[in-house]
Design a protein around this motif. Structure first.
Motif, PDB file in Angstrom:
ATOM      1  N   LYS A  88       6.991 -18.211 -13.169  1.00 27.33           N
ATOM      2  CA  LYS A  88       6.633 -19.132 -12.088  1.00 27.33           C
ATOM      3  C   LYS A  88       7.216 -20.493 -12.450  1.00 27.33           C
ATOM      4  CE  LYS A  88       2.337 -20.572 -11.686  1.00 27.33           C
ATOM      5  NZ  LYS A  88       0.895 -20.631 -11.340  1.00 27.33           N
ATOM      6  N   VAL A  89       8.043 -21.029 -11.554  1.00 28.27           N
ATOM      7  CA  VAL A  89       8.818 -22.237 -11.844  1.00 28.27           C
ATOM      8  C   VAL A  89       8.414 -23.364 -10.906  1.00 28.27           C
ATOM      9  CG1 VAL A  89      11.148 -23.218 -11.991  1.00 28.27           C
ATOM     10  CG2 VAL A  89      10.766 -20.819 -12.615  1.00 28.27           C
ATOM     11  N   LEU A  90       8.319 -24.570 -11.462  1.00 31.76           N
ATOM     12  CA  LEU A  90       8.156 -25.782 -10.661  1.00 31.76           C
ATOM     13  C   LEU A  90       9.437 -26.591 -10.730  1.00 31.76           C
ATOM     14  CD1 LEU A  90       6.523 -27.930  -9.067  1.00 31.76           C
ATOM     15  CD2 LEU A  90       5.810 -28.855 -11.292  1.00 31.76           C
ATOM     16  N   GLU A  91       9.980 -26.944  -9.565  1.00 34.18           N
ATOM     17  CA  GLU A  91      11.101 -27.878  -9.508  1.00 34.18           C
ATOM     18  C   GLU A  91      10.594 -29.178  -8.902  1.00 34.18           C
ATOM     19  OE1 GLU A  91      15.550 -28.366  -7.601  1.00 34.18           O
ATOM     20  OE2 GLU A  91      13.944 -27.547  -6.379  1.00 34.18           O
ATOM     21  N   VAL A  92      10.868 -30.285  -9.566  1.00 36.85           N
ATOM     22  CA  VAL A  92      10.512 -31.608  -9.059  1.00 36.85           C
ATOM     23  C   VAL A  92      11.778 -32.273  -8.544  1.00 36.85           C
ATOM     24  CG1 VAL A  92       9.566 -33.869  -9.624  1.00 36.85           C
ATOM     25  CG2 VAL A  92       8.569 -31.807 -10.640  1.00 36.85           C
ATOM     26  N   GLY A  93      11.847 -32.463  -7.232  1.00 34.87           N
ATOM     27  CA  GLY A  93      13.027 -33.041  -6.601  1.00 34.87           C
ATOM     28  C   GLY A  93      13.834 -31.990  -5.866  1.00 34.87           C
ATOM     29  N   THR A  94      13.342 -31.581  -4.698  1.00 39.11           N
ATOM     30  CA  THR A  94      14.002 -30.513  -3.928  1.00 39.11           C
ATOM     31  C   THR A  94      15.408 -30.909  -3.520  1.00 39.11           C
ATOM     32  OG1 THR A  94      11.834 -29.906  -3.041  1.00 39.11           O
ATOM     33  CG2 THR A  94      13.775 -29.009  -1.918  1.00 39.11           C
ATOM     34  N   GLY A  95      15.567 -32.159  -3.058  1.00 38.05           N
ATOM     35  CA  GLY A  95      16.867 -32.603  -2.567  1.00 38.05           C
ATOM     36  C   GLY A  95      17.367 -31.706  -1.451  1.00 38.05           C
ATOM     37  N   SER A  96      18.575 -31.188  -1.610  1.00 37.89           N
ATOM     38  CA  SER A  96      19.171 -30.304  -0.601  1.00 37.89           C
ATOM     39  C   SER A  96      18.522 -28.927  -0.584  1.00 37.89           C
ATOM     40  CB  SER A  96      20.669 -30.137  -0.881  1.00 37.89           C
ATOM     41  OG  SER A  96      20.848 -29.402  -2.090  1.00 37.89           O
ATOM     42  N   GLY A  97      17.885 -28.548  -1.699  1.00 36.81           N
ATOM     43  CA  GLY A  97      17.338 -27.201  -1.840  1.00 36.81           C
ATOM     44  C   GLY A  97      18.230 -26.251  -2.624  1.00 36.81           C
ATOM     45  N   TYR A  98      19.419 -26.708  -2.995  1.00 31.75           N
ATOM     46  CA  TYR A  98      20.380 -25.824  -3.658  1.00 31.75           C
ATOM     47  C   TYR A  98      19.875 -25.331  -5.014  1.00 31.75           C
ATOM     48  CZ  TYR A  98      24.869 -24.341  -5.729  1.00 31.75           C
ATOM     49  OH  TYR A  98      25.886 -23.647  -6.343  1.00 31.75           O
ATOM     50  N   GLN A  99      19.341 -26.251  -5.832  1.00 32.43           N
ATOM     51  CA  GLN A  99      18.851 -25.835  -7.144  1.00 32.43           C
ATOM     52  C   GLN A  99      17.693 -24.851  -7.011  1.00 32.43           C
ATOM     53  OE1 GLN A  99      19.506 -27.073 -10.936  1.00 32.43           O
ATOM     54  NE2 GLN A  99      18.778 -24.978 -10.605  1.00 32.43           N
ATOM     55  N   ALA A 100      16.778 -25.103  -6.077  1.00 28.62           N
ATOM     56  CA  ALA A 100      15.652 -24.188  -5.876  1.00 28.62           C
ATOM     57  C   ALA A 100      16.143 -22.805  -5.456  1.00 28.62           C
ATOM     58  CB  ALA A 100      14.693 -24.740  -4.822  1.00 28.62           C
ATOM     59  N   ALA A 101      17.179 -22.774  -4.638  1.00 26.15           N
ATOM     60  CA  ALA A 101      17.731 -21.488  -4.198  1.00 26.15           C
ATOM     61  C   ALA A 101      18.301 -20.701  -5.379  1.00 26.15           C
ATOM     62  CB  ALA A 101      18.811 -21.715  -3.142  1.00 26.15           C
ATOM     63  N   ILE A 102      18.985 -21.398  -6.283  1.00 31.27           N
ATOM     64  CA  ILE A 102      19.498 -20.740  -7.486  1.00 31.27           C
ATOM     65  C   ILE A 102      18.336 -20.203  -8.311  1.00 31.27           C
ATOM     66  CG2 ILE A 102      20.741 -21.076  -9.651  1.00 31.27           C
ATOM     67  CD1 ILE A 102      22.560 -21.093  -7.172  1.00 31.27           C
ATOM     68  N   LEU A 103      17.314 -21.013  -8.512  1.00 25.90           N
ATOM     69  CA  LEU A 103      16.153 -20.587  -9.301  1.00 25.90           C
ATOM     70  C   LEU A 103      15.451 -19.396  -8.667  1.00 25.90           C
ATOM     71  CD1 LEU A 103      14.657 -24.081 -10.226  1.00 25.90           C
ATOM     72  CD2 LEU A 103      15.908 -22.524 -11.734  1.00 25.90           C
ATOM     73  N   SER A 104      15.478 -19.313  -7.341  1.00 30.16           N
ATOM     74  CA  SER A 104      14.804 -18.212  -6.647  1.00 30.16           C
ATOM     75  C   SER A 104      15.429 -16.860  -6.982  1.00 30.16           C
ATOM     76  CB  SER A 104      14.828 -18.430  -5.137  1.00 30.16           C
ATOM     77  OG  SER A 104      16.098 -18.125  -4.578  1.00 30.16           O
ATOM     78  N   ARG A 118      11.756 -35.311   5.199  1.00 27.06           N
ATOM     79  CA  ARG A 118      12.930 -34.802   5.921  1.00 27.06           C
ATOM     80  C   ARG A 118      13.683 -33.775   5.088  1.00 27.06           C
ATOM     81  NH1 ARG A 118      18.316 -38.282   7.774  1.00 27.06           N
ATOM     82  NH2 ARG A 118      19.632 -36.453   8.158  1.00 27.06           N
ATOM     83  N   LEU A 119      13.845 -34.058   3.802  1.00 22.17           N
ATOM     84  CA  LEU A 119      14.566 -33.122   2.938  1.00 22.17           C
ATOM     85  C   LEU A 119      13.816 -31.807   2.802  1.00 22.17           C
ATOM     86  CD1 LEU A 119      15.888 -35.473   0.098  1.00 22.17           C
ATOM     87  CD2 LEU A 119      17.096 -34.650   2.133  1.00 22.17           C
ATOM     88  N   VAL A 120      12.487 -31.877   2.713  1.00 22.70           N
ATOM     89  CA  VAL A 120      11.699 -30.645   2.628  1.00 22.70           C
ATOM     90  C   VAL A 120      11.866 -29.809   3.887  1.00 22.70           C
ATOM     91  CG1 VAL A 120       9.351 -29.720   2.508  1.00 22.70           C
ATOM     92  CG2 VAL A 120      10.016 -31.611   1.022  1.00 22.70           C
ATOM     93  N   LYS A 121      11.799 -30.454   5.034  1.00 23.83           N
ATOM     94  CA  LYS A 121      11.958 -29.736   6.309  1.00 23.83           C
ATOM     95  C   LYS A 121      13.320 -29.057   6.383  1.00 23.83           C
ATOM     96  CE  LYS A 121      11.918 -30.529  11.330  1.00 23.83           C
ATOM     97  NZ  LYS A 121      13.309 -30.097  11.598  1.00 23.83           N
ATOM     98  N   GLU A 122      14.387 -29.785   6.021  1.00 21.61           N
ATOM     99  CA  GLU A 122      15.731 -29.215   6.099  1.00 21.61           C
ATOM    100  C   GLU A 122      15.916 -28.093   5.081  1.00 21.61           C
ATOM    101  OE1 GLU A 122      18.368 -32.545   5.732  1.00 21.61           O
ATOM    102  OE2 GLU A 122      17.971 -33.260   7.773  1.00 21.61           O
ATOM    103  N   ALA A 123      15.355 -28.274   3.885  1.00 20.75           N
ATOM    104  CA  ALA A 123      15.476 -27.229   2.865  1.00 20.75           C
ATOM    105  C   ALA A 123      14.747 -25.961   3.294  1.00 20.75           C
ATOM    106  CB  ALA A 123      14.939 -27.732   1.526  1.00 20.75           C
ATOM    107  N   ARG A 124      13.557 -26.109   3.870  1.00 22.34           N
ATOM    108  CA  ARG A 124      12.818 -24.932   4.341  1.00 22.34           C
ATOM    109  C   ARG A 124      13.620 -24.150   5.367  1.00 22.34           C
ATOM    110  NH1 ARG A 124       7.049 -27.886   5.490  1.00 22.34           N
ATOM    111  NH2 ARG A 124       6.112 -27.685   3.410  1.00 22.34           N
ATOM    112  N   GLU A 125      14.295 -24.862   6.253  1.00 25.46           N
ATOM    113  CA  GLU A 125      15.097 -24.192   7.278  1.00 25.46           C
ATOM    114  C   GLU A 125      16.220 -23.366   6.636  1.00 25.46           C
ATOM    115  OE1 GLU A 125      16.362 -27.451   9.683  1.00 25.46           O
ATOM    116  OE2 GLU A 125      14.432 -27.630  10.749  1.00 25.46           O
ATOM    117  N   ILE A 126      16.835 -23.917   5.590  1.00 24.29           N
ATOM    118  CA  ILE A 126      17.910 -23.187   4.918  1.00 24.29           C
ATOM    119  C   ILE A 126      17.346 -21.984   4.170  1.00 24.29           C
ATOM    120  CG2 ILE A 126      19.761 -23.318   3.208  1.00 24.29           C
ATOM    121  CD1 ILE A 126      19.938 -26.328   3.847  1.00 24.29           C
TER     122      ILE A 126
END
Length: 221
Positions: A88-104, A118-126
């Motif tokens: 189970k991983v915590l990422e601090v700083g979603t930004g674009s969401g790219y790093q979280a996607a790699i971790l997923s 705004r960044l959270v909303k856009e990242a969720r959409e991706i």
């Protein structure tokens, strides 16, 4: 990586080959990380005039004055985190969401937090578009972590603090690893690997980096 509608398959294959070759040539060796980097299309996370540069090994501007990190740094941070498929991983700083996607692609569950709504909303959409169902993205002040979901097996911070934040250290499971940039200015930062032991914390300095600062409070957008 997903091809653009007018992107011929040979060009796509060559682009992926060059992308992975660049990562290997710059020190990324973990096969799981390389597969994750190949599976996640960075182009999905870069918009506007910078979209055509999505496959270059460089950071790029995104909304809210933030950046999407260069692929080599994303890969090396992911590699240093030593993520297991049950973690189970915590990422601090979603930004674009790219790093979280790699971790997923490496972990069982990823929680990613960001101060800019705004960044959270856009990242969720991706994430939804890419079918990444094991990511939970939240608009919260990441400097305090996510105590309601702690402890975490791994924590990754994509913004620089002067010192590893105490709340994040306390939310790391014993035996867990945190990777984060630490530095007192934009020009002098180092990537640090922290391992929590029964007796305290072990710190290892990895490489010079440059990240936006870790700020307390929520953003205005």
């Amino acid at each position: 990586m997903t091809p653009e509608p007018d992107d011929p398959e040979p060009d796509r294959a060559e682009r992926i080959m060059r992308f992975i070759y660049t990562l290997r040539s710059r020190g990324v060796t973990d096969p799981r990380v390389l597969r994750a980097m190949e599976a996640i299309d960075r182009g999905a996370f870069v918009r506007g005039i910078f979209a055509e540069r999505a496959y270059e090994d460089m950071p790029l501007p995104i909304a809210c004055g933030q950046t999407i990190s260069q692929p080599t740094v994303v890969a090396l941070m992911s590699e240093a985190l030593e993520v297991g498929d049950r973690d189970k991983v915590l990422e601090v700083g979603t930004g674009s969401g790219y790093q979280a996607a790699i971790l997923s692609k490496l972990a069982r569950r990823v929680y990613t937090v960001e101060r800019h709504r705004r960044l959270v909303k856009e990242a969720r959409e991706i994430f939804d578009k890419l079918g990444l169902s094991n990511i939970t993205a939240l608009a919260v002040d990441g400097s305090f972590g996510l105590p309601e979901q702690a402890p975490f097996d791994r924590i990754l911070v994509t913004a620089a603090a002067e010192d590893p934040p105490g709340p994040l250290l306390q939310q790391l499971r014993i035996g867990g690893i945190m990777v984060l940039p630490v530095g007192q200015s934009d020009s002098v930062q180092n990537l640090i690997k922290v391992r929590r032991l029964e007796s305290g914390f072990d710190y290892e300095e990895l490489r010079p980096v440059r990240f936006v600062p870790l700020l307390e409070g929520m953003g205005q957008d």
